[in-house]
Scaffold this active site. Structure first.
Site, PDB file in Angstrom:
ATOM      1  N   MET A 299       0.847  -1.195   0.000  1.00 52.43           N
ATOM      2  CA  MET A 299       0.000   0.000   0.000  1.00 52.43           C
ATOM      3  C   MET A 299       0.884   1.247   0.000  1.00 52.43           C
ATOM      4  O   MET A 299       0.441   2.330   0.406  1.00 52.43           O
ATOM      5  CB  MET A 299      -0.940  -0.010   1.206  1.00 52.43           C
ATOM      6  CG  MET A 299      -1.912  -1.195   1.150  1.00 52.43           C
ATOM      7  SD  MET A 299      -3.468  -0.913   1.996  1.00 52.43           S
ATOM      8  CE  MET A 299      -2.904  -0.706   3.666  1.00 52.43           C
ATOM      9  N   GLY A 300       2.129   1.096  -0.432  1.00 55.60           N
ATOM     10  CA  GLY A 300       3.024   2.249  -0.530  1.00 55.60           C
ATOM     11  C   GLY A 300       3.546   2.683   0.829  1.00 55.60           C
ATOM     12  O   GLY A 300       3.552   1.903   1.773  1.00 55.60           O
TER      13      GLY A 300
ATOM     14  N   GLY B 296      11.097  -2.729   5.434  1.00 54.49           N
ATOM     15  CA  GLY B 296      10.342  -3.991   5.466  1.00 54.49           C
ATOM     16  C   GLY B 296       9.898  -4.371   4.060  1.00 54.49           C
ATOM     17  O   GLY B 296      10.121  -5.495   3.594  1.00 54.49           O
ATOM     18  N   HIS B 297       9.287  -3.396   3.365  1.00 52.63           N
ATOM     19  CA  HIS B 297       8.853  -3.661   1.985  1.00 52.63           C
ATOM     20  C   HIS B 297      10.065  -3.991   1.105  1.00 52.63           C
ATOM     21  O   HIS B 297      10.010  -4.872   0.256  1.00 52.63           O
ATOM     22  CB  HIS B 297       8.162  -2.439   1.374  1.00 52.63           C
ATOM     23  CG  HIS B 297       6.921  -2.008   2.096  1.00 52.63           C
ATOM     24  ND1 HIS B 297       6.859  -0.864   2.847  1.00 52.63           N
ATOM     25  CD2 HIS B 297       5.696  -2.570   2.138  1.00 52.63           C
ATOM     26  CE1 HIS B 297       5.640  -0.731   3.332  1.00 52.63           C
ATOM     27  NE2 HIS B 297       4.915  -1.747   2.933  1.00 52.63           N
TER      28      HIS B 297
ATOM     29  N   GLY C 124       4.911  -9.771   4.193  1.00 54.87           N
ATOM     30  CA  GLY C 124       5.683  -9.646   5.428  1.00 54.87           C
ATOM     31  C   GLY C 124       4.960 -10.319   6.590  1.00 54.87           C
ATOM     32  O   GLY C 124       3.735 -10.270   6.699  1.00 54.87           O
ATOM     33  N   GLU C 125       5.753 -10.933   7.467  1.00 51.41           N
ATOM     34  CA  GLU C 125       5.166 -11.651   8.606  1.00 51.41           C
ATOM     35  C   GLU C 125       4.666 -10.720   9.705  1.00 51.41           C
ATOM     36  O   GLU C 125       4.110 -11.192  10.690  1.00 51.41           O
ATOM     37  CB  GLU C 125       6.181 -12.647   9.171  1.00 51.41           C
ATOM     38  CG  GLU C 125       6.290 -13.892   8.303  1.00 51.41           C
ATOM     39  CD  GLU C 125       7.213 -14.946   8.881  1.00 51.41           C
ATOM     40  OE1 GLU C 125       8.154 -14.579   9.616  1.00 51.41           O
ATOM     41  OE2 GLU C 125       6.987 -16.128   8.579  1.00 51.41           O
TER      42      GLU C 125
ATOM     43  N   ASP D 192       2.220  -8.769   9.375  1.00 49.03           N
ATOM     44  CA  ASP D 192       0.780  -9.040   9.250  1.00 49.03           C
ATOM     45  C   ASP D 192       0.612 -10.559   9.195  1.00 49.03           C
ATOM     46  O   ASP D 192       0.294 -11.128   8.150  1.00 49.03           O
ATOM     47  CB  ASP D 192       0.237  -8.361   7.994  1.00 49.03           C
ATOM     48  CG  ASP D 192       0.305  -6.852   8.109  1.00 49.03           C
ATOM     49  OD1 ASP D 192      -0.406  -6.292   8.942  1.00 49.03           O
ATOM     50  OD2 ASP D 192       1.117  -6.229   7.396  1.00 49.03           O
TER      51      ASP D 192
ATOM     52  N   VAL E  62      10.992  -6.909   9.594  1.00 48.26           N
ATOM     53  CA  VAL E  62      12.194  -6.065   9.686  1.00 48.26           C
ATOM     54  C   VAL E  62      11.935  -5.058  10.813  1.00 48.26           C
ATOM     55  O   VAL E  62      10.853  -4.465  10.888  1.00 48.26           O
ATOM     56  CB  VAL E  62      12.471  -5.337   8.351  1.00 48.26           C
ATOM     57  CG1 VAL E  62      13.675  -4.412   8.480  1.00 48.26           C
ATOM     58  CG2 VAL E  62      12.718  -6.363   7.242  1.00 48.26           C
TER      59      VAL E  62
HETATM   60  O1  PAF Z   1      -0.237  -5.795   3.729  1.00 52.62           O
HETATM   61  C1  PAF Z   1      -0.622  -4.854   3.020  1.00 52.62           C
HETATM   62  O2  PAF Z   1       0.064  -3.848   2.851  1.00 52.62           O
HETATM   63  C2  PAF Z   1      -1.979  -4.951   2.348  1.00 52.62           C
HETATM   64  O3  PAF Z   1      -2.906  -5.579   3.178  1.00 52.62           O
HETATM   65  C3  PAF Z   1      -1.930  -5.615   0.969  1.00 52.62           C
HETATM   66  C4  PAF Z   1      -1.509  -7.071   1.081  1.00 52.62           C
HETATM   67  C5  PAF Z   1      -0.956  -4.867   0.071  1.00 52.62           C
HETATM   68  C6  PAF Z   1      -3.312  -5.577   0.317  1.00 52.62           C
HETATM   69  O4  PAF Z   1      -3.752  -4.264   0.149  1.00 52.62           O
END
Ligand code: PAF
Length: 282
Positions: A30-31, A36-37, A147-148, A150, A176
């Site tokens: 989601m930007g 982490g991303h 990522g773990e 979530d 991270v």
């Molecule tokens: O984890 C997230 O950032 C969001 O839930 C995802 C998986 C990108 C879906 O919008």
């Protein structure tokens, strides 16, 4: 790196690459990208010929309008980070592009989606399933990276993949953390100075609870974590702490009930909702 905003252009681009026999990895985001991303992109880069990253703040997974309105949006910075991280295609659609008409699909996500986040944020996981399934249909990835942090989301997506019959590998990637242990999150920028200083206590307590758990029951460990963090009230307040089976997300009542046991926590820290988790057995 190419930036694509339209679904038909994305589909055309990935279809051509698949036709050439290239493997495709997808990192849905989601930007407001952070390290982490970028660790997901890095892993995706190693394991696939083509790296696709989606940047889309998905409205259907927000059950709180204010949270959606204030969700950080840093598109230009995101593009720069992705370029450096070796992303090939960044998909940045508008809401109208993804949802030209309302998505009324209700997914059968079973019990994994009913506990913890599912109970606290009604409709959240159905919204996640809506966007992730759309992305899977558009990109047709061989692998998708999550990522773990979530943790429950991964179990829910696995369930969605099973019921919808998608043929791809879900790759969970480790959390991270900042140097002080706070899990990296796009929402951390919302923390006040005082809340930011207090927030590392979440991971510190989870970490301490590993040792505690060696000589205490599951219930005692839940109480230890909850009471330790709540001792910082009113700044910090635990919403829930549950110790669950790492695959089914069902609460366990003893340490020998499963070979994979994870504690999942949500804490309001200066009004900002933070989540984290730790494995007791893996
Ligand atoms: O984890 C997230 O950032 C969001 O839930 C995802 C998986 C990108 C879906 O919008």
């Amino acid at each position: 790196m190419i930036v694509i905003n339209k679904v038909n252009e994305l589909e055309k681009a990935v279809d051509a690459l698949k036709h050439e026999g290239k493997s495709i990895g997808l990192v849905p985001t989601m930007g407001a990208l952070h390290e982490g991303h970028l660790s997901l992109v890095e892993r995706c880069r190693k394991e696939n010929d083509v790296v696709v990253v989606s940047v889309f703040v998905n409205p259907t997974q927000f059950n709180n309008k204010e949270d959606l309105r204030t969700y950080p949006r840093t598109e230009e910075a995101d593009k720069k980070l992705l370029q450096c991280a070796g992303c090939d295609i960044v998909f940045m659609p508008t809401v109208e592009e993804i949802y030209p008409e309302p998505d009324n699909r209700i997914f059968n996500l079973g019990r994994v989606a009913e506990v913890m986040e599912g109970a606290m944020r009604p409709g959240h996981f159905n919204g996640v399933a809506q966007i992730v399934s759309k992305l899977f249909m558009m990109v047709k990835p061989d692998r998708a990276y999550f990522g773990e942090k979530d943790f429950q989301q991964i179990a829910v997506i696995r369930q969605m993949v099973k019921t919808e019959g998608f043929n791809l590998q879900i790759v969970p990637c480790p959390i991270v953390r900042e140097a002080d242990g706070l899990a990296k999150s796009s929402r951390n920028v919302r923390l006040s100075g005082e809340a930011r200083n207090a927030a590392p206590r979440i991971y510190r307590t989870l970490h301490e609870s590993i040792e505690f758990a060696k000589s205490h029951t599951v219930d005692e460990t839940i109480k230890f974590v909850t009471d330790t963090i709540n001792s910082q009230q009113p700044l910090m307040e635990v919403e829930y702490y549950q110790i669950v089976d790492g695959l089914s997300m069902m609460p366990v009542s003893s340490w020998d009930e499963s070979n994979y046991i994870v504690g999942c926590i949500t804490v309001y820290c200066g009004g900002v909702r933070l989540i984290d988790n730790i494995a007791y057995k893996k």
